[in-house]
Scaffold this active site. Structure first.
Site, PDB file in Angstrom:
ATOM      1  N   LEU A 167      52.756  17.917  36.380  1.00  0.00           N
ATOM      2  CA  LEU A 167      53.081  18.626  37.765  1.00  0.00           C
ATOM      3  C   LEU A 167      51.873  18.498  38.636  1.00  0.00           C
ATOM      4  O   LEU A 167      50.842  18.925  38.122  1.00  0.00           O
ATOM      5  CB  LEU A 167      53.760  19.912  37.551  1.00  0.00           C
ATOM      6  CG  LEU A 167      53.940  20.852  38.868  1.00  0.00           C
ATOM      7  CD1 LEU A 167      55.118  20.254  39.562  1.00  0.00           C
ATOM      8  CD2 LEU A 167      54.027  22.533  38.466  1.00  0.00           C
ATOM      9  N   HIS A 168      51.786  18.362  40.096  1.00  0.00           N
ATOM     10  CA  HIS A 168      50.822  18.285  40.735  1.00  0.00           C
ATOM     11  C   HIS A 168      51.155  18.743  42.312  1.00  0.00           C
ATOM     12  O   HIS A 168      52.088  18.151  42.758  1.00  0.00           O
ATOM     13  CB  HIS A 168      49.943  17.162  40.884  1.00  0.00           C
ATOM     14  CG  HIS A 168      50.542  15.853  40.926  1.00  0.00           C
ATOM     15  ND1 HIS A 168      51.379  15.343  39.949  1.00  0.00           N
ATOM     16  CD2 HIS A 168      50.424  14.951  42.011  1.00  0.00           C
ATOM     17  CE1 HIS A 168      51.787  14.210  40.282  1.00  0.00           C
ATOM     18  NE2 HIS A 168      51.450  13.890  41.405  1.00  0.00           N
ATOM     19  N   GLN A 169      50.809  19.608  43.017  1.00  0.00           N
ATOM     20  CA  GLN A 169      50.813  19.936  44.439  1.00  0.00           C
ATOM     21  C   GLN A 169      49.705  19.316  45.235  1.00  0.00           C
ATOM     22  O   GLN A 169      48.590  19.402  45.013  1.00  0.00           O
ATOM     23  CB  GLN A 169      50.804  21.511  44.458  1.00  0.00           C
ATOM     24  CG  GLN A 169      51.076  21.869  46.163  1.00  0.00           C
ATOM     25  CD  GLN A 169      51.568  23.113  46.285  1.00  0.00           C
ATOM     26  OE1 GLN A 169      52.981  23.516  45.933  1.00  0.00           O
ATOM     27  NE2 GLN A 169      50.820  24.274  46.375  1.00  0.00           N
TER      28      GLN A 169
END
Length: 210
Positions: A167-169
């Protein structure tokens, strides 16, 4: 008017072999006498060639599988911050520059833990991800003065995630006029600042941990 001697000094040659059959030096500017002899047939379009983008299109740095062992986002925190383009580290999350940025200062906020879905984050990770995203915006405003931001998580490959397993924003600074003809027509971004310089500026402006 530039003389022949001036042309020799500036590295301008025609596209013919030398007397010994060798071609001009690689670092010389080669000018074809006949435009039709170089590149595609002549037409009304001008082309901006970006062969360096082929490494991205070809999947450079993309993991071969979804395991933690192959994940670059798990590997980066174990290395040097400058080499890995790490801007800041928290207890549960860290901030890193995107290696293939949409705009200068394109940051990603992500957990150290190898999880793929936003619902997989625990309460502490969720809180720190949000807090570091806010700090990333404040620091970006102080360093680059963007007019706005795009924030978001591409959840899964079908949604556009390049590395869906971790996950990465995204935190993407935006400026008025940054989506001009280059990305729209030429599929090319003009980035005025080197990644190493961007990382240094953002890291220096990041507030110290309490």
């Amino acid at each position: 008017m530039m003389s022949d001697d001036d042309g020799a000094r500036t590295g301008v040659h025609d596209a013919t072999a030398t007397s010994d059959g060798a071609m001009p030096d690689d670092d010389a500017l080669v000018c074809a006498d006949d435009p039709a002899a170089f590149g595609p047939p002549e037409d009304s379009y001008q082309r901006l060639w970006t062969p360096h983008r082929m490494v991205y299109i070809g999947g450079q740095d993309k993991p071969s599988d979804a395991t933690e062992q192959q994940c670059p986002f798990c590997r980066i925190p174990r290395g040097d911050d400058e080499q890995g383009l790490v801007v800041a580290r928290g207890r549960r999350c860290y901030v890193v520059l995107n290696l293939y940025p949409y705009n200068s200062g394109h940051l990603m906020v992500l957990p150290y833990r190898h999880v793929s879905d936003y619902t997989d984050l625990d309460e502490a990770e969720t809180a720190e991800l949000a807090a570091m995203t806010q700090t990333a915006m404040r620091v970006s405003r102080a360093v680059h003065a963007p007019a706005g931001f795009n924030l978001g998580i591409n959840q899964g490959e079908v949604a556009g995630a390049g590395i869906a397993a971790h996950l990465h924003q995204h935190v993407v600074p935006r400026w008025t006029g940054d989506a001009n003809f280059l990305p729209i027509v030429a599929r090319t971004k003009s980035l005025p600042e080197l990644l190493a310089d961007t990382r240094r500026k953002l890291a220096d402006a990041w507030p110290a941990s309490p």
